[in-house]
Design a protein around this motif. Structure first.
Motif, PDB file in Angstrom:
ATOM      1  N   ARG A 103     -51.592  -4.674  27.618  1.00 54.24           N
ATOM      2  CA  ARG A 103     -50.393  -4.282  28.389  1.00 54.24           C
ATOM      3  C   ARG A 103     -49.162  -4.416  27.507  1.00 54.24           C
ATOM      4  O   ARG A 103     -48.474  -5.499  27.513  1.00 54.24           O
ATOM      5  N   LEU A 104     -49.212  -3.555  26.378  1.00 55.20           N
ATOM      6  CA  LEU A 104     -48.257  -3.567  25.286  1.00 55.20           C
ATOM      7  C   LEU A 104     -47.384  -2.335  25.388  1.00 55.20           C
ATOM      8  O   LEU A 104     -47.821  -1.178  25.953  1.00 55.20           O
ATOM      9  N   GLU A 105     -46.214  -2.660  24.787  1.00 57.99           N
ATOM     10  CA  GLU A 105     -45.420  -1.324  24.276  1.00 57.99           C
ATOM     11  C   GLU A 105     -45.018  -1.543  22.837  1.00 57.99           C
ATOM     12  O   GLU A 105     -44.605  -2.664  22.662  1.00 57.99           O
ATOM     13  N   ILE A 106     -45.213  -0.279  22.232  1.00 56.71           N
ATOM     14  CA  ILE A 106     -44.891  -0.686  20.764  1.00 56.71           C
ATOM     15  C   ILE A 106     -43.631   0.123  20.511  1.00 56.71           C
ATOM     16  O   ILE A 106     -43.815   1.589  20.515  1.00 56.71           O
ATOM     17  N   LEU A 107     -42.453  -0.339  19.985  1.00 54.74           N
ATOM     18  CA  LEU A 107     -41.379   0.480  19.890  1.00 54.74           C
ATOM     19  C   LEU A 107     -41.319   0.627  18.201  1.00 54.74           C
ATOM     20  O   LEU A 107     -41.021  -0.257  17.418  1.00 54.74           O
ATOM     21  N   VAL A 108     -41.605   1.684  17.742  1.00 53.77           N
ATOM     22  CA  VAL A 108     -41.572   2.070  16.110  1.00 53.77           C
ATOM     23  C   VAL A 108     -40.040   2.671  16.004  1.00 53.77           C
ATOM     24  O   VAL A 108     -39.959   3.871  16.504  1.00 53.77           O
ATOM     25  N   VAL A 109     -39.313   2.317  15.041  1.00 55.40           N
ATOM     26  CA  VAL A 109     -38.039   2.552  14.890  1.00 55.40           C
ATOM     27  C   VAL A 109     -38.312   3.199  13.552  1.00 55.40           C
ATOM     28  O   VAL A 109     -38.492   2.455  12.287  1.00 55.40           O
ATOM     29  N   ASP A 110     -38.355   4.632  13.149  1.00 52.92           N
ATOM     30  CA  ASP A 110     -38.400   5.199  11.951  1.00 52.92           C
ATOM     31  C   ASP A 110     -37.152   5.327  11.481  1.00 52.92           C
ATOM     32  O   ASP A 110     -35.979   6.009  11.738  1.00 52.92           O
ATOM     33  N   ASP A 111     -36.881   4.418  10.198  1.00 49.83           N
ATOM     34  CA  ASP A 111     -35.552   4.206   9.737  1.00 49.83           C
ATOM     35  C   ASP A 111     -35.157   5.304   8.579  1.00 49.83           C
ATOM     36  O   ASP A 111     -34.919   4.943   7.268  1.00 49.83           O
ATOM     37  N   GLY A 112     -35.287   6.714   8.998  1.00 47.53           N
ATOM     38  CA  GLY A 112     -34.845   7.555   8.110  1.00 47.53           C
ATOM     39  C   GLY A 112     -36.015   7.937   7.318  1.00 47.53           C
ATOM     40  O   GLY A 112     -35.781   8.254   5.789  1.00 47.53           O
ATOM     41  N   SER A 113     -37.380   7.662   7.210  1.00 41.93           N
ATOM     42  CA  SER A 113     -38.316   8.205   6.429  1.00 41.93           C
ATOM     43  C   SER A 113     -38.214   9.394   6.028  1.00 41.93           C
ATOM     44  O   SER A 113     -37.868  10.456   6.612  1.00 41.93           O
ATOM     45  N   THR A 114     -38.596   9.493   4.745  1.00 40.45           N
ATOM     46  CA  THR A 114     -38.766  11.027   3.928  1.00 40.45           C
ATOM     47  C   THR A 114     -40.118  11.303   3.403  1.00 40.45           C
ATOM     48  O   THR A 114     -40.461  12.375   2.921  1.00 40.45           O
ATOM     49  N   ASP A 115     -41.022  10.330   3.839  1.00 38.72           N
ATOM     50  CA  ASP A 115     -42.532  10.850   3.570  1.00 38.72           C
ATOM     51  C   ASP A 115     -42.959  11.228   4.775  1.00 38.72           C
ATOM     52  O   ASP A 115     -42.563  11.962   5.727  1.00 38.72           O
ATOM     53  N   ARG A 116     -44.524  11.034   4.935  1.00 35.24           N
ATOM     54  CA  ARG A 116     -45.164  11.809   6.135  1.00 35.24           C
ATOM     55  C   ARG A 116     -45.089  10.811   7.220  1.00 35.24           C
ATOM     56  O   ARG A 116     -45.876  10.921   8.239  1.00 35.24           O
ATOM     57  N   THR A 117     -44.163   9.541   7.400  1.00 35.26           N
ATOM     58  CA  THR A 117     -44.133   8.742   8.561  1.00 35.26           C
ATOM     59  C   THR A 117     -43.915   9.241   9.735  1.00 35.26           C
ATOM     60  O   THR A 117     -44.592   9.250  10.585  1.00 35.26           O
ATOM     61  N   PRO A 118     -43.024  10.141   9.945  1.00 30.28           N
ATOM     62  CA  PRO A 118     -42.791  10.902  10.978  1.00 30.28           C
ATOM     63  C   PRO A 118     -44.059  11.627  11.584  1.00 30.28           C
ATOM     64  O   PRO A 118     -44.302  11.580  12.957  1.00 30.28           O
ATOM     65  N   GLN A 119     -44.670  12.200  10.769  1.00 28.23           N
ATOM     66  CA  GLN A 119     -45.791  13.104  11.267  1.00 28.23           C
ATOM     67  C   GLN A 119     -46.882  12.201  11.727  1.00 28.23           C
ATOM     68  O   GLN A 119     -47.636  12.229  12.906  1.00 28.23           O
ATOM     69  N   ILE A 120     -47.011  11.089  11.174  1.00 27.75           N
ATOM     70  CA  ILE A 120     -48.087   9.948  11.592  1.00 27.75           C
ATOM     71  C   ILE A 120     -47.679   9.435  12.757  1.00 27.75           C
ATOM     72  O   ILE A 120     -48.521   9.200  13.582  1.00 27.75           O
ATOM     73  N   LEU A 121     -46.329   8.904  12.963  1.00 29.18           N
ATOM     74  CA  LEU A 121     -45.921   8.574  14.313  1.00 29.18           C
ATOM     75  C   LEU A 121     -46.172   9.671  15.461  1.00 29.18           C
ATOM     76  O   LEU A 121     -46.447   9.307  16.615  1.00 29.18           O
ATOM     77  N   VAL A 136     -41.616   5.968  19.843  1.00 27.68           N
ATOM     78  CA  VAL A 136     -40.859   6.371  18.645  1.00 27.68           C
ATOM     79  C   VAL A 136     -39.362   6.487  18.750  1.00 27.68           C
ATOM     80  O   VAL A 136     -38.895   7.220  19.407  1.00 27.68           O
ATOM     81  N   VAL A 137     -38.490   6.037  17.992  1.00 26.51           N
ATOM     82  CA  VAL A 137     -37.142   5.956  17.884  1.00 26.51           C
ATOM     83  C   VAL A 137     -36.627   6.531  16.394  1.00 26.51           C
ATOM     84  O   VAL A 137     -37.425   5.729  15.477  1.00 26.51           O
ATOM     85  N   ARG A 138     -35.791   7.355  16.329  1.00 24.13           N
ATOM     86  CA  ARG A 138     -35.564   7.566  15.006  1.00 24.13           C
ATOM     87  C   ARG A 138     -34.153   7.060  14.567  1.00 24.13           C
ATOM     88  O   ARG A 138     -33.318   7.747  15.672  1.00 24.13           O
ATOM     89  N   GLN A 139     -33.756   7.291  13.383  1.00 21.20           N
ATOM     90  CA  GLN A 139     -32.383   7.113  13.182  1.00 21.20           C
ATOM     91  C   GLN A 139     -32.030   7.119  11.753  1.00 21.20           C
ATOM     92  O   GLN A 139     -33.140   7.352  11.044  1.00 21.20           O
ATOM     93  N   GLU A 140     -31.045   7.495  11.295  1.00 24.43           N
ATOM     94  CA  GLU A 140     -30.631   7.589   9.861  1.00 24.43           C
ATOM     95  C   GLU A 140     -30.786   6.187   9.226  1.00 24.43           C
ATOM     96  O   GLU A 140     -30.733   5.049   9.873  1.00 24.43           O
ATOM     97  N   ASN A 141     -31.178   6.212   7.966  1.00 18.41           N
ATOM     98  CA  ASN A 141     -31.460   4.944   6.968  1.00 18.41           C
ATOM     99  C   ASN A 141     -30.324   4.046   7.362  1.00 18.41           C
ATOM    100  O   ASN A 141     -29.338   4.433   6.853  1.00 18.41           O
ATOM    101  N   ALA A 142     -30.728   2.910   7.660  1.00 19.56           N
ATOM    102  CA  ALA A 142     -29.547   1.919   7.851  1.00 19.56           C
ATOM    103  C   ALA A 142     -30.182   0.459   7.802  1.00 19.56           C
ATOM    104  O   ALA A 142     -29.272  -0.504   7.835  1.00 19.56           O
TER     105      ALA A 142
END
Length: 241
Positions: free
Chosen positions: A36-54, A66-72
Motif C-alpha cells: 500500500r504505497l503511493e510513489i510521487l515522482v517529481v520530474d525536475d525538468g528532465s531533457t532525456d528519456r525520463t518523461p517517457q519512462i515515467l 508523476v509531477v513535472r516542473q521546470e528544473n529547480a
C-alpha cells in the motif's frame, strides 16, 4: 481507512535526467512487500528519456504518480511533492538508488513498535566496492538523535533510509537552490520528534554518482556549504532540539 488495512506510505522520488538508473529504482519500489504505497515522482525538468519512462510506469501501475516542473533542484522537487502526499507516513528515494523489498515494511514496523516519529535503517554504499554503513538497534530521544546527526559518524543526514510519521513533518519544507537541504529538513523534523528509532538491518542501496551536485563542488565550496548548514543546525539546537 477500513479496519485491518495497512497504512498508506507516500514515497517521494525527485529525478533529473535519470533514464539510466530510474527503472531500477522504480522497480525496487513497486516490489516492496508493503504494497500500500503511493510513489510521487517529481520530474525536475528532465531533457532525456525520463518523461517517457515515467509515462510507461504510470500507465502500468496506478500507485505511481508523476509531477513535472521546470528544473529547480532536488529541494524544490521534494517540496513540490510534500503537500501532495496522502499517506500517514512519508519516505524518500533517489532515482540513482534502489531499495530492498522490506525497506518500508521494516521501517514502519520499527516506528510503530517503538512509538517513534522517525525510523532509520542501515544501508549499503554501492560504488567501486560495496560497503555497509552499520547502525545499532536503538531508540533515541530527539536530543540524542540530534547529537548523533551533528557528530555525523553514526547517523547521517540522508532522507532515503528513513520513514517519517506525516504528523511530525506536516508543513516543514526544505531550503531551495542549495545542496545539503536534507540536513536542514531533518533538523527541523527533529524539533517535533518524540522518539527516533535506529534499525541495524541494511535495506537501502545508495549508489555513488561522481557527477552529483555535491561531488562536483570543489573541496572549499563543499566546506562552505557544510558550514552554512551547520549554522542552521545550531539554530535548531538553540530552540531546544
Amino acid at each position: 481507512m477500513p479496519a485491518n488495512q495497512p497504512p498508506l506510505i507516500s514515497v517521494i522520488v525527485p529525478v533529473f535526467n535519470g533514464e539510466t538508473t530510474l527503472p531500477r529504482c522504480l522497480d525496487s519500489l513497486l516490489r516492496q512487500d508493503h504494497a500500500r504505497l503511493e510513489i510521487l515522482v517529481v520530474d525536475d525538468g528532465s531533457t532525456d528519456r525520463t518523461p517517457q519512462i515515467l509515462a510507461g510506469y504510470a500507465a502500468r501501475d496506478p500507485r505511481l504518480r508523476v509531477v513535472r516542473q521546470e528544473n529547480a533542484g532536488q529541494g524544490a522537487a521534494r517540496n513540490r511533492a510534500l503537500p501532495l502526499c496522502r499517506g500517514s507516513f512519508v519516505g524518500f528515494a533517489d532515482a540513482d538508488d534502489y531499495a530492498e523489498p522490506a525497506l518500508f515494511s521494516s521501517l514502519l514496523q520499527a516506528l510503530e513498535a517503538n512509538g517513534a516519529d522517525i525510523a532509520c535503517c542501515a544501508y549499503w554504499t554501492d560504488g567501486a566496492e560495496s560497503r555497509l554503513q552499520p547502525l545499532p538497534d536503538r531508540t533515541l530521544s530527539a536530543a540524542e538523535a540530534y547529537a548523533l546527526l551533528v557528530d555525523n559518524r553514526v547517523l547521517k543526514h540522508f532522507l532515503w533510509n528513513k520513514l517519517f510519521r506525516r504528523s511530525a513533518i506536516e508543513g516543514i519544507t526544505m531550503p531551495e537552490g542549495r545542496i545539503f537541504e536534507d540536513i536542514v529538513f531533518l533538523t527541523r523534523c527533529l524539533a517535533r520528534c518524540r522518539k527516533f528509532v535506529l534499525l541495524s538491518r541494511p535495506l537501502y542501496h545508495y549508489c555513488e554518482n561522481p557527477s552529483s551536485t555535491s561531488r562536483a563542488l570543489s573541496l572549499e565550496k563543499r566546506y562552505q556549504y557544510l558550514l552554512a548548514t551547520h549554522e542552521e543546525q545550531l539554530f535548531g539546537l538553540e530552540r531546544g532540539i
